[in-house]
Design a protein around this motif. Structure first.
Motif, PDB file in Angstrom:
ATOM      1  N   ILE A  52     -23.814  15.909 -29.814  1.00  0.00           N
ATOM      2  CA  ILE A  52     -23.747  14.784 -28.539  1.00  0.00           C
ATOM      3  C   ILE A  52     -23.535  15.558 -27.194  1.00  0.00           C
ATOM      4  CG2 ILE A  52     -22.470  12.916 -27.566  1.00  0.00           C
ATOM      5  CD1 ILE A  52     -22.136  12.102 -30.610  1.00  0.00           C
ATOM      6  N   SER A  53     -22.527  16.671 -27.292  1.00  0.00           N
ATOM      7  CA  SER A  53     -22.212  17.293 -26.051  1.00  0.00           C
ATOM      8  C   SER A  53     -23.537  18.086 -25.516  1.00  0.00           C
ATOM      9  CB  SER A  53     -21.290  18.316 -26.242  1.00  0.00           C
ATOM     10  OG  SER A  53     -20.067  17.831 -26.873  1.00  0.00           O
ATOM     11  N   PHE A  54     -24.272  18.712 -26.508  1.00  0.00           N
ATOM     12  CA  PHE A  54     -25.550  19.451 -26.196  1.00  0.00           C
ATOM     13  C   PHE A  54     -26.352  18.490 -25.394  1.00  0.00           C
ATOM     14  CE2 PHE A  54     -29.982  20.602 -27.006  1.00  0.00           C
ATOM     15  CZ  PHE A  54     -29.940  21.859 -26.431  1.00  0.00           C
ATOM     16  N   ILE A  55     -26.601  17.070 -26.135  1.00  0.00           N
ATOM     17  CA  ILE A  55     -27.550  16.260 -25.450  1.00  0.00           C
ATOM     18  C   ILE A  55     -26.983  15.861 -24.129  1.00  0.00           C
ATOM     19  CG2 ILE A  55     -28.350  13.666 -25.628  1.00  0.00           C
ATOM     20  CD1 ILE A  55     -28.164  14.159 -28.805  1.00  0.00           C
ATOM     21  N   PHE A  56     -25.736  15.532 -24.122  1.00  0.00           N
ATOM     22  CA  PHE A  56     -25.200  15.250 -22.810  1.00  0.00           C
ATOM     23  C   PHE A  56     -25.357  16.199 -21.668  1.00  0.00           C
ATOM     24  CE2 PHE A  56     -21.614  11.602 -23.840  1.00  0.00           C
ATOM     25  CZ  PHE A  56     -22.709  10.828 -24.472  1.00  0.00           C
ATOM     26  N   VAL A  57     -25.041  17.467 -22.207  1.00  0.00           N
ATOM     27  CA  VAL A  57     -25.279  18.432 -21.086  1.00  0.00           C
ATOM     28  C   VAL A  57     -26.772  18.370 -20.674  1.00  0.00           C
ATOM     29  CG1 VAL A  57     -25.244  21.030 -20.824  1.00  0.00           C
ATOM     30  CG2 VAL A  57     -23.388  19.720 -21.745  1.00  0.00           C
ATOM     31  N   SER A  58     -27.675  18.339 -21.515  1.00  0.00           N
ATOM     32  CA  SER A  58     -29.183  18.390 -21.143  1.00  0.00           C
ATOM     33  C   SER A  58     -29.383  17.334 -20.326  1.00  0.00           C
ATOM     34  CB  SER A  58     -29.906  18.317 -22.628  1.00  0.00           C
ATOM     35  OG  SER A  58     -29.607  19.469 -23.564  1.00  0.00           O
ATOM     36  N   PHE A  59     -28.828  16.146 -20.589  1.00  0.00           N
ATOM     37  CA  PHE A  59     -29.073  15.073 -19.920  1.00  0.00           C
ATOM     38  C   PHE A  59     -28.606  15.392 -18.459  1.00  0.00           C
ATOM     39  CE2 PHE A  59     -27.669  10.781 -17.716  1.00  0.00           C
ATOM     40  CZ  PHE A  59     -28.787  10.277 -17.819  1.00  0.00           C
ATOM     41  N   VAL A  60     -27.266  15.756 -18.403  1.00  0.00           N
ATOM     42  CA  VAL A  60     -26.737  16.145 -16.830  1.00  0.00           C
ATOM     43  C   VAL A  60     -27.603  17.013 -16.095  1.00  0.00           C
ATOM     44  CG1 VAL A  60     -24.733  17.051 -15.633  1.00  0.00           C
ATOM     45  CG2 VAL A  60     -24.496  15.298 -17.547  1.00  0.00           C
ATOM     46  N   ARG A  61     -28.001  18.198 -16.853  1.00  0.00           N
ATOM     47  CA  ARG A  61     -29.019  19.187 -16.199  1.00  0.00           C
ATOM     48  C   ARG A  61     -30.139  18.575 -15.898  1.00  0.00           C
ATOM     49  NH1 ARG A  61     -27.858  24.426 -16.683  1.00  0.00           N
ATOM     50  NH2 ARG A  61     -29.878  25.161 -16.966  1.00  0.00           N
ATOM     51  N   SER A  62     -30.745  17.763 -16.571  1.00  0.00           N
ATOM     52  CA  SER A  62     -32.138  17.331 -16.507  1.00  0.00           C
ATOM     53  C   SER A  62     -31.915  16.328 -15.070  1.00  0.00           C
ATOM     54  CB  SER A  62     -32.654  16.532 -17.476  1.00  0.00           C
ATOM     55  OG  SER A  62     -33.878  15.737 -17.238  1.00  0.00           O
ATOM     56  N   TRP A  63     -30.968  15.236 -15.269  1.00  0.00           N
ATOM     57  CA  TRP A  63     -30.530  14.577 -13.936  1.00  0.00           C
ATOM     58  C   TRP A  63     -30.426  15.113 -12.628  1.00  0.00           C
ATOM     59  CZ3 TRP A  63     -25.895  13.926 -11.386  1.00  0.00           C
ATOM     60  CH2 TRP A  63     -25.802  12.906 -10.387  1.00  0.00           C
ATOM     61  N   GLN A  64     -29.712  16.441 -12.888  1.00  0.00           N
ATOM     62  CA  GLN A  64     -29.467  17.193 -11.481  1.00  0.00           C
ATOM     63  C   GLN A  64     -30.565  17.771 -11.054  1.00  0.00           C
ATOM     64  OE1 GLN A  64     -26.855  17.147  -9.666  1.00  0.00           O
ATOM     65  NE2 GLN A  64     -27.265  18.867  -8.125  1.00  0.00           N
ATOM     66  N   GLN A  65     -31.440  18.220 -12.264  1.00  0.00           N
ATOM     67  CA  GLN A  65     -32.789  18.792 -11.730  1.00  0.00           C
ATOM     68  C   GLN A  65     -33.725  17.877 -10.955  1.00  0.00           C
ATOM     69  OE1 GLN A  65     -33.932  20.736 -15.317  1.00  0.00           O
ATOM     70  NE2 GLN A  65     -32.747  22.479 -15.119  1.00  0.00           N
ATOM     71  N   ARG A  66     -33.689  16.698 -11.768  1.00  0.00           N
ATOM     72  CA  ARG A  66     -34.461  15.399 -10.951  1.00  0.00           C
ATOM     73  C   ARG A  66     -34.226  15.306  -9.627  1.00  0.00           C
ATOM     74  NH1 ARG A  66     -34.114  13.131 -16.235  1.00  0.00           N
ATOM     75  NH2 ARG A  66     -32.750  11.487 -15.229  1.00  0.00           N
ATOM     76  N   LYS A  67     -32.766  15.156  -9.499  1.00  0.00           N
ATOM     77  CA  LYS A  67     -32.306  15.067  -8.149  1.00  0.00           C
ATOM     78  C   LYS A  67     -32.766  15.963  -7.180  1.00  0.00           C
ATOM     79  CE  LYS A  67     -28.347  12.892  -7.138  1.00  0.00           C
ATOM     80  NZ  LYS A  67     -28.928  11.670  -6.497  1.00  0.00           N
ATOM     81  N   MET A  68     -32.825  17.304  -7.642  1.00  0.00           N
ATOM     82  CA  MET A  68     -32.959  18.433  -6.785  1.00  0.00           C
ATOM     83  C   MET A  68     -34.478  18.542  -6.683  1.00  0.00           C
ATOM     84  SD  MET A  68     -30.401  21.431  -8.364  1.00  0.00           S
ATOM     85  CE  MET A  68     -31.057  22.544  -6.929  1.00  0.00           C
ATOM     86  N   SER A  69     -35.226  18.096  -7.732  1.00  0.00           N
ATOM     87  CA  SER A  69     -36.869  18.030  -7.554  1.00  0.00           C
ATOM     88  C   SER A  69     -37.271  16.851  -6.442  1.00  0.00           C
ATOM     89  CB  SER A  69     -37.199  17.855  -8.917  1.00  0.00           C
ATOM     90  OG  SER A  69     -38.706  17.498  -8.705  1.00  0.00           O
ATOM     91  N   LEU A  70     -36.577  15.777  -6.659  1.00  0.00           N
ATOM     92  CA  LEU A  70     -36.605  14.525  -5.545  1.00  0.00           C
ATOM     93  C   LEU A  70     -36.209  14.833  -4.293  1.00  0.00           C
ATOM     94  CD1 LEU A  70     -37.786  11.755  -5.523  1.00  0.00           C
ATOM     95  CD2 LEU A  70     -35.683  10.989  -5.791  1.00  0.00           C
ATOM     96  N   LYS A  71     -35.295  15.798  -3.998  1.00  0.00           N
ATOM     97  CA  LYS A  71     -35.107  16.209  -2.796  1.00  0.00           C
ATOM     98  C   LYS A  71     -36.075  17.251  -2.060  1.00  0.00           C
ATOM     99  CE  LYS A  71     -31.184  18.415  -0.102  1.00  0.00           C
ATOM    100  NZ  LYS A  71     -29.747  18.968  -0.316  1.00  0.00           N
ATOM    101  N   ASP A  72     -36.450  18.015  -3.122  1.00  0.00           N
ATOM    102  CA  ASP A  72     -37.607  18.905  -2.523  1.00  0.00           C
ATOM    103  C   ASP A  72     -38.763  18.265  -2.419  1.00  0.00           C
ATOM    104  OD1 ASP A  72     -35.938  20.989  -2.589  1.00  0.00           O
ATOM    105  OD2 ASP A  72     -36.209  21.795  -4.922  1.00  0.00           O
ATOM    106  N   GLU A  73     -39.136  17.305  -3.483  1.00  0.00           N
ATOM    107  CA  GLU A  73     -40.203  16.399  -3.296  1.00  0.00           C
ATOM    108  C   GLU A  73     -40.606  15.699  -1.804  1.00  0.00           C
ATOM    109  OE1 GLU A  73     -42.917  16.528  -5.035  1.00  0.00           O
ATOM    110  OE2 GLU A  73     -42.097  18.145  -6.505  1.00  0.00           O
TER     111      GLU A  73
END
Length: 536
Positions: free
Chosen positions: A255-276
């Protein structure tokens, strides 16, 4: 460019790291809590199961003892030599019993152990007798006269002062049961009959572990006056807790791995959206659509509202609620607004509109508080004024609440310079009514949510009517948003609303389509079927 009044807040590195730590620790903490609850539940079940097992065996022995005492009642009136052989036989052949005997007054006059010797009964049980002697009495004894190394349980029935019968059960049977049940787990077990001696077995660790203390449970049988006490050491709770946590740990790590993956993906999407967003502005993916506003007095198009749209490469469009919220949270709302100004200037160069044509532009709260806000507006006005387009600044209610004095100074100065000020989506925010008198305002835009109540409110629209009445008292012009039916149009016009905007008149359209629409339909009354019956 709707939706500018959403609260901003950029997610920085410290917050991201905090989310990562939470993603790692939260499942583990949940595992600690869940395993603790499971261990407590298992301890509770052990307590109840153990106490009921001992109580069940004690009740079984108690029933046999009472049956024996009742059987001995048949010897009433007989001499000891006559009944002694039967007493000895019964005591020898029946399980559990240490001795059987008969009582007269307060003395034992006949027993399977002492024969026909008369002995005070209190010397047999080595404790004082109750006064008066009860008809039925059972009690647990620390020792008896015949056996001073083990406890016992006494059952007696004395229906009259001149006769009674008793049976003494050896408590070793109960001790053996308690030892078999509790020795492997180091339980402390106790059993008591009536108000007698507490018979205990086991020597548990009584040490507490932090906030965890030994667990205790009592089970009672009221009809036999028996109580069983079970105490489980805190170390047992700790072992179960640890075992449960170890069992949960692999699942928690997943579950920790899933949560960490989700947080990283969410942060990357936010950074990606900022860049986009930045790339979208550079690649001209944004465009402005214009929704005409109808002037009910002059019966023609009196202006339009500028609405920003984002069409990605490949034809995919992003909702304004999504990209404007992202722009605010990522600190890009002001650059996005300035990009809107550039698009407006490029579109308006191809327009031919009347001299009093007003273009409504949504202004973000962050922009109006920026030191360059007034200069940004003046630069845009300088680009639009040669084409006879005047600017109406549409502010959300949140724009007025933040940094009130600075906002008031800016709006007052801009209004003196000829800009019009409108409150957008009035009634949906948290604006104090006093602000309507305090700030320099020209228009009040009625939110479409209130306009939509006209057809569904069964001739009763108290909030809408209050907003219209308030606008009139404050001498503010009104723009009704979201007008989509003839009934809404007729009702609003009857109430004195000067400007209307909605699908009934025209949908938002790109600049070239808007210019063509303006030439073909910009002049002349709106074609609306007369459905209004009158409500006032």
């Amino acid at each position: 460019m709707k939706g500018l009044a959403i609260k901003s807040g950029e997610v920085g590195l410290p917050r991201y790291l905090l989310l990562l730590v939470a993603a790692v620790l939260l499942p583990l903490l949940l595992g600690v809590v869940f395993s603790f609850v499971a261990a407590r539940q298992e301890i509770k079940q052990e307590l109840e199961t153990t106490s009921k097992a001992i109580l069940h065996q004690a009740e079984s022995i108690s029933r046999q003892a009472w049956q024996m005492v009742s059987y001995l009642g048949r010897f009433r009136g007989q001499l000891c030599p006559e009944v002694l052989p039967e007493l000895v036989r019964l005591a020898t052949l029946s399980p559990y019993f240490r001795s059987l005997g008969l009582i007269q007054g307060q003395d034992m006059y006949c027993s399977s152990i002492a024969g026909d010797n008369r002995i005070p009964f209190n010397e047999i049980i080595i404790q004082p007798l109750p006064s008066p002697f009860p008809v039925l009495w059972n009690t647990s004894l620390r020792v008896t006269r015949g056996v001073k190394t083990r406890p016992a349980v006494m059952f007696s029935e004395m229906p009259s002062a001149d006769f009674g019968a008793f049976a003494i059960v050896d408590a070793q049977y109960l001790i053996d049961i308690m030892s078999a049940i509790g020795s492997s787990q180091n339980y402390l077990l106790g059993i008591k009959f009536g108000e007698g001696y507490l018979i205990e077995e086991g020597h548990p660790d009584r040490q507490a572990f932090g906030f965890i203390s030994p667990s205790h449970h009592r089970e009672s049988a009221a009809h036999d006056a028996i109580s069983v006490d079970v105490t489980i050491p805190a170390s047992r709770m700790m072992r179960l807790w640890w075992q449960g946590f170890i069992t949960f740990l692999p699942f928690g790590l997943i579950i920790s791995f899933i949560f960490v993956s989700f947080v990283r993906s969410w942060q990357q999407r936010k950074m990606s959206l900022k860049d986009e967003l930045r790339k979208g502005m550079l690649n001209n993916e944004f465009a402005v659509h214009y929704q005409p506003v109808y002037d009910t007095v002059r019966e023609r198009c009196g202006g339009a509202e500028a609405l920003l749209r984002w069409n990605r490469a490949g034809g995919r469009s992003i909702s304004p609620d999504v990209f404007i919220t992202a722009a605010e949270s990522e600190g890009l709302i002001i650059p996005l607004t300035l990009h809107l100004f550039q698009l407006l200037a490029a579109d308006v160069r191809h327009w031919q509109v009347p001299d009093d044509f007003h273009l409504g532009i949504n202004i973000a709260a962050e922009h109006i508080q920026h030191p360059d806000f007034a200069d940004d507006i003046r630069r845009l006005a300088a680009q639009l004024s040669p084409h006879h387009v005047k600017i109406t600044l549409e502010l959300t209610e949140r724009s007025l609440i933040s940094n009130t004095s600075d906002v008031m100074l800016k709006l007052t100065q801009l209004r003196k310079e000829g800009f019009l000020i409108a409150i957008d989506d009035f009634g949906t925010g948290h604006c104090s009514l006093s602000y309507l008198q305090t700030f320099p305002l020209d228009y009040l835009k009625i939110d479409k949510g209130f306009v939509g109540t006209i057809e569904s409110a069964a001739n009763d629209t108290p909030i809408l009517d209050t907003i219209i009445s308030l606008s009139k008292r404050l001498k503010l012009a009104m723009v009704a948003e979201g007008v989509s039916s003839a009934e809404e149009y007729q009702y609003l016009k009857h109430c004195g609303v000067e400007y209307m905007q909605g699908y009934l008149y025209a949908r938002p359209m790109a600049s070239r389509q808007f210019v063509y629409w303006l030439q073909e339909r910009g002049e002349g009354p709106m074609e609306v079927a007369p459905v209004y019956q009158g409500r006032h």
